[in-house]
Scaffold this active site. Structure first.
Site, short mmCIF file in Angstrom:
data_model
loop_
_atom_site.label_atom_id
_atom_site.label_comp_id
_atom_site.label_asym_id
_atom_site.label_seq_id
_atom_site.Cartn_x
_atom_site.Cartn_y
_atom_site.Cartn_z
N ASN A 1 -16.62 -60.66 4.76
CA ASN A 1 -16.91 -61.95 5.40
C ASN A 1 -15.69 -62.86 5.34
OD1 ASN A 1 -17.05 -63.57 2.87
ND2 ASN A 1 -18.75 -62.17 2.46
N ALA B 1 -18.37 -67.41 -4.98
CA ALA B 1 -18.11 -66.18 -4.20
C ALA B 1 -19.12 -66.05 -3.07
CB ALA B 1 -18.19 -64.97 -5.12
N LYS C 1 -13.14 -40.07 7.11
CA LYS C 1 -13.14 -41.06 8.20
C LYS C 1 -14.18 -40.65 9.24
CE LYS C 1 -10.28 -43.02 11.74
NZ LYS C 1 -9.30 -42.65 12.73
N LYS D 1 -32.73 -72.44 -2.45
CA LYS D 1 -31.91 -71.51 -3.26
C LYS D 1 -31.75 -72.02 -4.69
CE LYS D 1 -29.46 -69.69 0.73
NZ LYS D 1 -28.25 -69.70 1.54
#
Ligand code: CTP
Length: 398
Positions: free
Chosen positions: A209, A274, A288, A338
Site C-alpha cells: 500500500n 503502520a 514466477k 476501531k
C-alpha cells in the site's frame, strides 16, 4: 528560560506584525537575546523604534545603508542565531524562502543561516490555500523548516478562515520546544510501528500500500528526543532511521504480528502507525507466475491477523495504546469504532483524501480521539503531529 540563546526574529509586512512585538517582549522576559530584522513593508505597519526599544538592540531594516553603519556584517546574524523565526511570515516570504531568493536583508539572512528556522504564517485564507503557497509549504517542511500555525478565525481582511497567525504565546512555546527540547519521556519504553507491509505473490511480485512511514518515523524520532527508549518496527520504507532508535525490520503482516507478540507486553506506550495489509495471498507461488493469455487471473486472498487488536487483548495495566485510522469516508465513526474494537486509548484519525494529509506528504491533518472526546488539530508537519500525539499519550498515562 532562554538565557544565552540568541533569537533572530524576522518581521514581514503582514498586519499581524504588531503581534511580533509581544513575541519579542516574551522572549526578553525569558532572558533570550533578540535581534529583529524587518522587511521594508513591515516598517509601514510597525515602527522599527518599537522593536528597538523592546529588544534593546538596533533593528536591521531592509536597507543596506543602515547595515553599513552597524557594527557587524549582516551575515553575522545568520551565524550568531540559535534559531531564526519569521512572524508573521507572508506568502511572499514563504515563496522566497522555498526558492532561495535572497533580495533583502531578511531573505539573505534566512538563506545563509544554518540555525533551525521557524515560520508563523499569516495571510488571507485564499492566499494560504493557494496551490503555490501549499506547495512552498511542503518544500519548506521537507527541508526541515518548522511551522507554527496558522490557526483559523477572524482575519483582518474581514474573512473568517485559516491564515490567522498563531498567538505570541504559542510562537514562544514553539521556539522553546526547539531550543530546549522536552525530556518528559525519560525512562519510558515506546514502541512505534511504521510503514506498509508487503505480501508476496511470487518471487518477483507483491501486494502493498501507499504508506511512506513518515508519520511513524517522526513519532519515533520525537519520542527519542524526549528521552524515551524507542523501538521502531518498520515495514520497507525509503527513509533513514532516526539516530538512537532500535529498528526492527518486518515485511509481511504475519512477521509484524510475530514481532509485536514478542515485544508488546514490555512497552509503556505503543503507537501503531503502520499500515499492515489486511489480506495475504493464500498460496505464494514458488516460481514466477506465467501469463495465461485470454484467461482472467484469480488471486485468492486470506485474512491476516489484526495486530492492533491482538495487542489490545494483551494490554498491560498502565500501558497506553495508540492506533491510526486512515479513512476515506465516515472518518469519525470508523475511528471511534476501531478505538473500541481494538481496545485502544487513543485513535489518530485522518481523512487520507484531504490535501496535505495522509500518505507520502510531510504534513497531516488529524483528530485525536479518546474515550472522552475528540480534538481536531489544524494542518501541521508530521513532526508537530507527533509531538501532539506524545503529549496526549503522556496525559493518558497520568
Ligand atoms: N492494524 C493492524 N493490523 C491489521 C490492520 C490494521 O494492527 N491487520 C492497525 C493499524 O496499524 C492501525 C489500526 O489498526 O493502527 C487501524 O488500521 P486500519 O487499516 O485503518 O483499520 P482496519 O482494522 O484494517 O479496518 P479497515 O481496513 O476495514 O478500515
Amino acid at each position: 528560560m532562554l538565557s544565552g540563546k540568541h533569537v533572530v526574529l524576522g518581521v514581514t509586512g503582514g498586519i499581524a506584525a504588531y503581534k511580533a512585538c509581544e513575541v519579542v517582549s516574551r522572549l526578553r522576559k525569558l532572558h533570550a537575546e533578540v535581534d529583529v530584522i524587518m522587511t521594508q513593508n513591515a516598517t509601514r505597519l510597525v515602527q522599527p523604534l518599537t522593536f528597538e526599544t523592546l529588544s534593546n538592540r538596533p533593528v536591521c531594516v531592509d536597507t543596506f545603508a543602515r547595515v553599513e553603519s552597524w557594527d557587524v556584517k549582516h551575515i553575522s546574524l545568520a551565524q550568531k542565531a540559535d534559531i531564526m523565526v519569521v512572524a508573521p511570515a507572508t506568502a511572499n516570504l514563504m515563496a522566497k524562502l522555498a526558492h532561495g531568493i535572497a533580495d533583502d536583508m531578511l531573505s539573505t539572512t534566512l538563506l545563509a543561516t544554518k540555525a533551525p528556522i521557524l515560520i508563523a504564517p499569516a495571510m488571507n485564507t485564499g492566499m494560504w490555500t493557494a496551490a503555490a503557497t501549499q506547495q512552498n509549504l511542503q518544500t519548506l517542511i521537507s527541508r526541515g523548516v518548522k511551522t507554527v500555525g496558522p490557526g483559523s478565525g477572524f482575519l483582518a481582511c474581514g474573512d473568517t478562515g485559516s491564515g490567522r497567525m498563531s498567538e505570541p504565546v504559542e510562537i514562544v512555546e514553539a521556539i522553546q520546544s526547539i531550543l530546549c527540547p522536552k525530556r518528559d519521556m525519560e525512562g519510558l519504553r515506546v514502541l512505534v510501528t511504521a510503514g506498509p507491509t508487503v505480501e508476496r505473490i511470487d518471487p518477483v511480485r507483491y501486494l502493498t500500500n501507499d504508506s511512506s512511514g513518515k508519520m511513524g518515523y517522526a513519532l519515533a524520532e520525537a519520542a527519542h528526543q524526549r528521552g524515551a527508549q524507542v523501538t521502531l518496527v518498520s515495514g520497507p520504507v525509503h527513509i533513514a532511521a532516526p539516530n538512537g532508535v532500535e529498528v526492527v525490520p518486518v515485511t509481511s503482516t504475519a512477521s509484524l504480528y510475530e514481532c509485536m507478540m514478542e515485544r508488546c507486553e514490555q512497552q509503556d506506550i505503543i503507537i501503531q502507525a503502520a499500515a499492515p495489509a489486511d489480506y495475504r495471498v493464500e498460496h505464494i507461488a514458488e516460481q514466477k507466475i506465467k501469463k495465461q493469455s485470454g484467461e482472467p487471473f484469480v488471486l485468492t486472498l486470506v485474512e491476516n491477523p489484526d495486530v492492533a487488536r491482538a495487542v489490545g487483548q494483551r494490554k498491560q495495566p498502565g500501558q497506553v495504546l495508540v492506533g491510526f485510522a486512515a479513512e476515506t469516508q465516515n472518518v469519525m465513526c470508523n475511528a471511534q469504532d476501531k478505538l473500541q474494537k481494538k481496545n485502544l486509548d487513543l485513535m489518530v484519525a485522518n481523512d487520507v483524501t484531504a490535501e496535505g494529509a495522509g500518505f507520502g506528504v510531510d504534513t497531516n491533518i488529524v483528530t485525536l480521539i479518546t474515550r472522552d472526546g475528540a480534538t481536531p488539530l489544524p494542518k501541521m508537519s508530521k513532526r508537530e503531529v507527533a509531538e501532539h500525539i506524545l503529549d496526549k499519550a503522556l496525559t493518558l498515562r497520568s
